[in-house]
Motif scaffolding. Structure first.
Motif, PDB file in Angstrom:
ATOM      1  N   LYS A  74      10.158 -13.297  -7.772  1.00  0.00           N
ATOM      2  CA  LYS A  74       9.034 -12.375  -7.490  1.00  0.00           C
ATOM      3  C   LYS A  74       9.493 -11.258  -6.560  1.00  0.00           C
ATOM      4  O   LYS A  74       9.156 -10.084  -6.761  1.00  0.00           O
ATOM      5  CB  LYS A  74       7.869 -13.135  -6.837  1.00  0.00           C
ATOM      6  CG  LYS A  74       7.104 -14.009  -7.797  1.00  0.00           C
ATOM      7  CD  LYS A  74       5.872 -14.588  -7.111  1.00  0.00           C
ATOM      8  CE  LYS A  74       5.113 -15.483  -8.070  1.00  0.00           C
ATOM      9  NZ  LYS A  74       3.914 -16.041  -7.476  1.00  0.00           N
ATOM     10  N   CYS A  75      10.259 -11.627  -5.557  1.00  0.00           N
ATOM     11  CA  CYS A  75      10.775 -10.618  -4.621  1.00  0.00           C
ATOM     12  C   CYS A  75      11.684  -9.643  -5.370  1.00  0.00           C
ATOM     13  O   CYS A  75      11.645  -8.431  -5.123  1.00  0.00           O
ATOM     14  CB  CYS A  75      11.548 -11.267  -3.483  1.00  0.00           C
ATOM     15  SG  CYS A  75      10.507 -12.245  -2.389  1.00  0.00           S
ATOM     16  N   GLY A  76      12.467 -10.182  -6.302  1.00  0.00           N
ATOM     17  CA  GLY A  76      13.383  -9.337  -7.087  1.00  0.00           C
ATOM     18  C   GLY A  76      12.627  -8.337  -7.946  1.00  0.00           C
ATOM     19  O   GLY A  76      12.996  -7.163  -8.031  1.00  0.00           O
ATOM     20  N   ILE A  77      11.552  -8.799  -8.560  1.00  0.00           N
ATOM     21  CA  ILE A  77      10.741  -7.901  -9.404  1.00  0.00           C
ATOM     22  C   ILE A  77      10.079  -6.826  -8.533  1.00  0.00           C
ATOM     23  O   ILE A  77      10.084  -5.647  -8.877  1.00  0.00           O
ATOM     24  CB  ILE A  77       9.682  -8.706 -10.199  1.00  0.00           C
ATOM     25  CG1 ILE A  77      10.376  -9.628 -11.196  1.00  0.00           C
ATOM     26  CG2 ILE A  77       8.711  -7.778 -10.918  1.00  0.00           C
ATOM     27  CD1 ILE A  77       9.466 -10.647 -11.862  1.00  0.00           C
ATOM     28  N   ALA A  78       9.538  -7.249  -7.389  1.00  0.00           N
ATOM     29  CA  ALA A  78       8.886  -6.290  -6.479  1.00  0.00           C
ATOM     30  C   ALA A  78       9.891  -5.225  -6.051  1.00  0.00           C
ATOM     31  O   ALA A  78       9.583  -4.029  -6.023  1.00  0.00           O
ATOM     32  CB  ALA A  78       8.335  -7.019  -5.258  1.00  0.00           C
ATOM     33  N   TYR A  79      11.110  -5.671  -5.758  1.00  0.00           N
ATOM     34  CA  TYR A  79      12.146  -4.738  -5.307  1.00  0.00           C
ATOM     35  C   TYR A  79      12.525  -3.764  -6.428  1.00  0.00           C
ATOM     36  O   TYR A  79      12.559  -2.555  -6.234  1.00  0.00           O
ATOM     37  CB  TYR A  79      13.373  -5.536  -4.854  1.00  0.00           C
ATOM     38  CG  TYR A  79      14.577  -4.672  -4.563  1.00  0.00           C
ATOM     39  CD1 TYR A  79      14.705  -4.026  -3.332  1.00  0.00           C
ATOM     40  CD2 TYR A  79      15.584  -4.493  -5.512  1.00  0.00           C
ATOM     41  CE1 TYR A  79      15.801  -3.212  -3.068  1.00  0.00           C
ATOM     42  CE2 TYR A  79      16.681  -3.680  -5.258  1.00  0.00           C
ATOM     43  CZ  TYR A  79      16.773  -3.046  -4.034  1.00  0.00           C
ATOM     44  OH  TYR A  79      17.855  -2.244  -3.778  1.00  0.00           O
ATOM     45  N   ALA A 111       9.266  -6.870  -1.519  1.00  0.00           N
ATOM     46  CA  ALA A 111      10.469  -6.050  -1.666  1.00  0.00           C
ATOM     47  C   ALA A 111      11.245  -6.037  -0.345  1.00  0.00           C
ATOM     48  O   ALA A 111      12.484  -6.076  -0.341  1.00  0.00           O
ATOM     49  CB  ALA A 111      10.090  -4.631  -2.077  1.00  0.00           C
ATOM     50  N   THR A 112      10.517  -6.032   0.770  1.00  0.00           N
ATOM     51  CA  THR A 112      11.169  -6.063   2.096  1.00  0.00           C
ATOM     52  C   THR A 112      11.895  -7.398   2.280  1.00  0.00           C
ATOM     53  O   THR A 112      13.022  -7.438   2.766  1.00  0.00           O
ATOM     54  CB  THR A 112      10.111  -5.875   3.217  1.00  0.00           C
ATOM     55  OG1 THR A 112       9.402  -4.679   2.934  1.00  0.00           O
ATOM     56  CG2 THR A 112      10.749  -5.778   4.582  1.00  0.00           C
ATOM     57  N   GLN A 113      11.236  -8.487   1.868  1.00  0.00           N
ATOM     58  CA  GLN A 113      11.867  -9.807   1.939  1.00  0.00           C
ATOM     59  C   GLN A 113      13.175  -9.821   1.153  1.00  0.00           C
ATOM     60  O   GLN A 113      14.177 -10.359   1.595  1.00  0.00           O
ATOM     61  CB  GLN A 113      10.931 -10.872   1.331  1.00  0.00           C
ATOM     62  CG  GLN A 113       9.737 -11.192   2.171  1.00  0.00           C
ATOM     63  CD  GLN A 113      10.124 -11.953   3.418  1.00  0.00           C
ATOM     64  OE1 GLN A 113      10.819 -12.955   3.351  1.00  0.00           O
ATOM     65  NE2 GLN A 113       9.723 -11.431   4.561  1.00  0.00           N
ATOM     66  N   PHE A 114      13.107  -9.220  -0.003  1.00  0.00           N
ATOM     67  CA  PHE A 114      14.267  -9.181  -0.900  1.00  0.00           C
ATOM     68  C   PHE A 114      15.455  -8.529  -0.198  1.00  0.00           C
ATOM     69  O   PHE A 114      16.583  -8.999  -0.278  1.00  0.00           O
ATOM     70  CB  PHE A 114      13.900  -8.398  -2.166  1.00  0.00           C
ATOM     71  CG  PHE A 114      14.940  -8.454  -3.236  1.00  0.00           C
ATOM     72  CD1 PHE A 114      15.041  -9.561  -4.064  1.00  0.00           C
ATOM     73  CD2 PHE A 114      15.826  -7.411  -3.426  1.00  0.00           C
ATOM     74  CE1 PHE A 114      15.997  -9.624  -5.060  1.00  0.00           C
ATOM     75  CE2 PHE A 114      16.789  -7.455  -4.418  1.00  0.00           C
ATOM     76  CZ  PHE A 114      16.871  -8.572  -5.233  1.00  0.00           C
ATOM     77  N   VAL A 115      15.178  -7.439   0.507  1.00  0.00           N
ATOM     78  CA  VAL A 115      16.255  -6.720   1.189  1.00  0.00           C
ATOM     79  C   VAL A 115      16.688  -7.485   2.440  1.00  0.00           C
ATOM     80  O   VAL A 115      17.869  -7.722   2.659  1.00  0.00           O
ATOM     81  CB  VAL A 115      15.799  -5.285   1.559  1.00  0.00           C
ATOM     82  CG1 VAL A 115      16.861  -4.564   2.370  1.00  0.00           C
ATOM     83  CG2 VAL A 115      15.470  -4.493   0.302  1.00  0.00           C
ATOM     84  N   GLN A 116      15.704  -7.928   3.242  1.00  0.00           N
ATOM     85  CA  GLN A 116      16.029  -8.591   4.511  1.00  0.00           C
ATOM     86  C   GLN A 116      16.823  -9.875   4.327  1.00  0.00           C
ATOM     87  O   GLN A 116      17.697 -10.188   5.109  1.00  0.00           O
ATOM     88  CB  GLN A 116      14.744  -8.901   5.287  1.00  0.00           C
ATOM     89  CG  GLN A 116      14.254  -7.692   6.064  1.00  0.00           C
ATOM     90  CD  GLN A 116      12.926  -7.958   6.759  1.00  0.00           C
ATOM     91  OE1 GLN A 116      12.324  -9.025   6.606  1.00  0.00           O
ATOM     92  NE2 GLN A 116      12.463  -6.973   7.515  1.00  0.00           N
ATOM     93  N   HIS A 117      16.499 -10.611   3.281  1.00  0.00           N
ATOM     94  CA  HIS A 117      17.182 -11.886   3.069  1.00  0.00           C
ATOM     95  C   HIS A 117      18.380 -11.752   2.140  1.00  0.00           C
ATOM     96  O   HIS A 117      18.855 -12.727   1.591  1.00  0.00           O
ATOM     97  CB  HIS A 117      16.189 -12.951   2.595  1.00  0.00           C
ATOM     98  CG  HIS A 117      15.171 -13.262   3.631  1.00  0.00           C
ATOM     99  ND1 HIS A 117      15.441 -14.062   4.709  1.00  0.00           N
ATOM    100  CD2 HIS A 117      13.906 -12.819   3.811  1.00  0.00           C
ATOM    101  CE1 HIS A 117      14.361 -14.124   5.490  1.00  0.00           C
ATOM    102  NE2 HIS A 117      13.418 -13.363   4.958  1.00  0.00           N
ATOM    103  N   ARG A 118      18.801 -10.530   1.973  1.00  0.00           N
ATOM    104  CA  ARG A 118      19.999 -10.214   1.194  1.00  0.00           C
ATOM    105  C   ARG A 118      19.990 -10.910  -0.168  1.00  0.00           C
ATOM    106  O   ARG A 118      20.997 -11.407  -0.650  1.00  0.00           O
ATOM    107  CB  ARG A 118      21.265 -10.577   1.980  1.00  0.00           C
ATOM    108  CG  ARG A 118      21.334  -9.910   3.348  1.00  0.00           C
ATOM    109  CD  ARG A 118      22.636 -10.222   4.066  1.00  0.00           C
ATOM    110  NE  ARG A 118      23.784  -9.690   3.357  1.00  0.00           N
ATOM    111  CZ  ARG A 118      24.176  -8.423   3.389  1.00  0.00           C
ATOM    112  NH1 ARG A 118      23.496  -7.560   4.106  1.00  0.00           N
ATOM    113  NH2 ARG A 118      25.243  -8.031   2.727  1.00  0.00           N
ATOM    114  N   MET A 119      18.812 -10.974  -0.781  1.00  0.00           N
ATOM    115  CA  MET A 119      18.701 -11.616  -2.090  1.00  0.00           C
ATOM    116  C   MET A 119      19.475 -10.821  -3.133  1.00  0.00           C
ATOM    117  O   MET A 119      19.863 -11.348  -4.156  1.00  0.00           O
ATOM    118  CB  MET A 119      17.237 -11.737  -2.503  1.00  0.00           C
ATOM    119  CG  MET A 119      16.432 -12.653  -1.614  1.00  0.00           C
ATOM    120  SD  MET A 119      14.721 -12.743  -2.204  1.00  0.00           S
ATOM    121  CE  MET A 119      13.876 -13.447  -0.814  1.00  0.00           C
ATOM    122  N   LEU A 120      19.650  -9.532  -2.825  1.00  0.00           N
ATOM    123  CA  LEU A 120      20.345  -8.648  -3.769  1.00  0.00           C
ATOM    124  C   LEU A 120      21.738  -9.186  -4.070  1.00  0.00           C
ATOM    125  O   LEU A 120      22.221  -9.103  -5.199  1.00  0.00           O
ATOM    126  CB  LEU A 120      20.431  -7.239  -3.170  1.00  0.00           C
ATOM    127  CG  LEU A 120      20.937  -6.138  -4.069  1.00  0.00           C
ATOM    128  CD1 LEU A 120      20.035  -5.982  -5.286  1.00  0.00           C
ATOM    129  CD2 LEU A 120      20.979  -4.798  -3.318  1.00  0.00           C
TER     130      LEU A 120
END
Ligand code: KG4
Ligand code: ZN
Length: 380
Positions: A272-277, A203-212
């Motif tokens: 996976k990062c998106g789901i975790a987030y 979830a942190t990766q998702f935010v840090q890498h601006r995947m949102l």
């Protein structure tokens, strides 16, 4: 007063030796935690009989280690405690029994009393520990009534505390515990046990890498019981929703002919990062909303949070937002979020001073008949 504390309710064998003269300030003389997480990883969760076996192996080794701790003890210092605090519930019964039997034997051998301690009371106390000096912990005073939010692998509870030992559960999960949901979702994503820290990382990766910014609308999850009028939680439906979401995304990947490093139709790292987030967001929303409601309903001035799940960064941040001029927040230091014996030693000591119910004398029939209780509910 010197306390030896023993904790074996789940998959950590933990022991601490604490000293206190006033019940407010505690010196941590020695502490050890042997985690079995790696052992249980291959089974995707804690196997009670394996945990029991490991505790039995670890307990004498750890005792020897802390009693002979060269860093903390002057040479030839005989470190016999005056009190033993041991977790007797809630948790995995075979695991609890190992610590309890070990503690009973020591109480008899050293001829000292034993205080049977509630694991969840330990998690509450962990939120109150403040350190201004290395290895010295002070109990921060609380204004009552207070709400304690307990979030761990086995519990999701809102507890109203009218006094330091007056507990009433006012809300709880109707199915899975929140930590259990983190562990199960992690497993669905192919991540090792314990899953909470793994989901936290993704979830942190998702935010840090601006995947949102690149997130398609397809990753959405429900917020179970968010609008129910009570203070209860449910995480089983959320877990099932994750299962369906994974299936849907895999099908879409297959249709799109997506082949990644894992295989055809598998989830991408980004998914996976998106789901975790998204899963974390759902948990954060329900936990904070219900906690805020409990605070309002009981007009409480203090919020204490304890249990392994409070290591989660977004949950910590969201609960921090609740703090204000009328509410003081007590969050445990990161080293006290997971299971440890220090919190058990302090909770047990306070308990031994407050009442005599759970303080059992050596060689007494009460000590003899004390049983582990996997379903113990805050000293009820
Ligand atoms: O309190 P605890 O150590 O043991 C019990 O009493 O159950 O809590 C363990 C739970 C596990 O489910 C673990 O996955 C979860 O706490 N956990 C986390 C994090 N670290 C541990 N959950 C979410 N985010 C984390 N960073
Ligand atoms: Zn715990």
């Amino acid at each position: 007063m010197r306390i030896l504390a023993i904790e074996t309710s789940c998959d950590e064998t933990a022991m601490s030796i604490l000293e206190s003269s006033d019940g407010v300030s505690f010196d941590l003389l020695a502490h050890e935690i042997a985690s079995q997480a790696k052992l249980h990883t291959e089974y995707g969760g804690v196997v009670p009989m394996l945990a029991k076996r490991e505790h039995m192996t670890n307990l004498p080794i750890i005792l020897d280690k802390i009693l002979n701790n060269p860093n903390l003890l002057p040479i030839n210092y005989q470190l016999i405690p005056n009190l033993i605090a041991v977790t007797y519930g809630p948790g995995l019964e075979p695991a609890l029994w190992t610590g309890l039997n070990f503690a009973k034997e020591l109480a008899t051998k050293w001829n000292i009393p034993l205080v049977a301690t509630d694991h969840m009371h330990g998690h509450i106390v962990s939120a109150q520990l403040e350190s201004k000096k290395a290895n010295t912990y002070n109990l921060t005073p609380i204004t009552y009534p207070a709400i304690a939010l307990l979030i761990s692998g086995g519990h999701t509870q809102l507890v109203l505390m009218r006094d330091w030992e007056d507990f009433e559960t006012v809300g709880q999960t109707v199915d899975d515990a929140v930590g259990e949901a983190f562990d199960k979702v992690a497993r669905m994503l192919g991540l090792p046990y314990p899953g909470g820290p793994e989901i936290d990382k993704l979830a942190t990766q998702f935010v840090q890498h601006r995947m949102l910014d690149r997130k398609e609308g397809s990753i959405g999850l429900p917020r179970p019981m968010l609008h129910s009028k009570d203070l209860n939680f449910s995480f089983s439906g959320l877990k099932t929703a994750v299962l369906y979401l994974i299936k849907k995304l895999k099908d879409e990947n297959k249709l799109a002919g997506l082949v990644n490093e894992i295989g055809e139709g598998e989830l991408t790292y980004e998914q996976k990062c998106g789901i975790a987030y998204e899963f974390t967001q759902a948990v954060v929303e329900v936990l904070t909303k219900k906690t805020a409601r409990a605070i309002e309903q009981f007009d409480t001035k203090s919020l204490l949070v304890g249990g392994g799940v409070i290591a989660n960064k977004p949950i910590r941040e969201a609960l921090n937002q609740l703090q204000g001029s009328t509410l003081k927040l007590y969050l445990p230091d990161m080293k006290f979020t997971g299971d440890n014996a220090t919190m058990i030693g302090i909770a047990g000591y306070l308990h031994s001073r407050g009442g005599t119910v759970n303080t059992l004398l050596p060689n007494s029939p009460e000590l003899e008949s004390l049983k582990a209780n996997g379903n113990l509910s805050l000293y009820k």
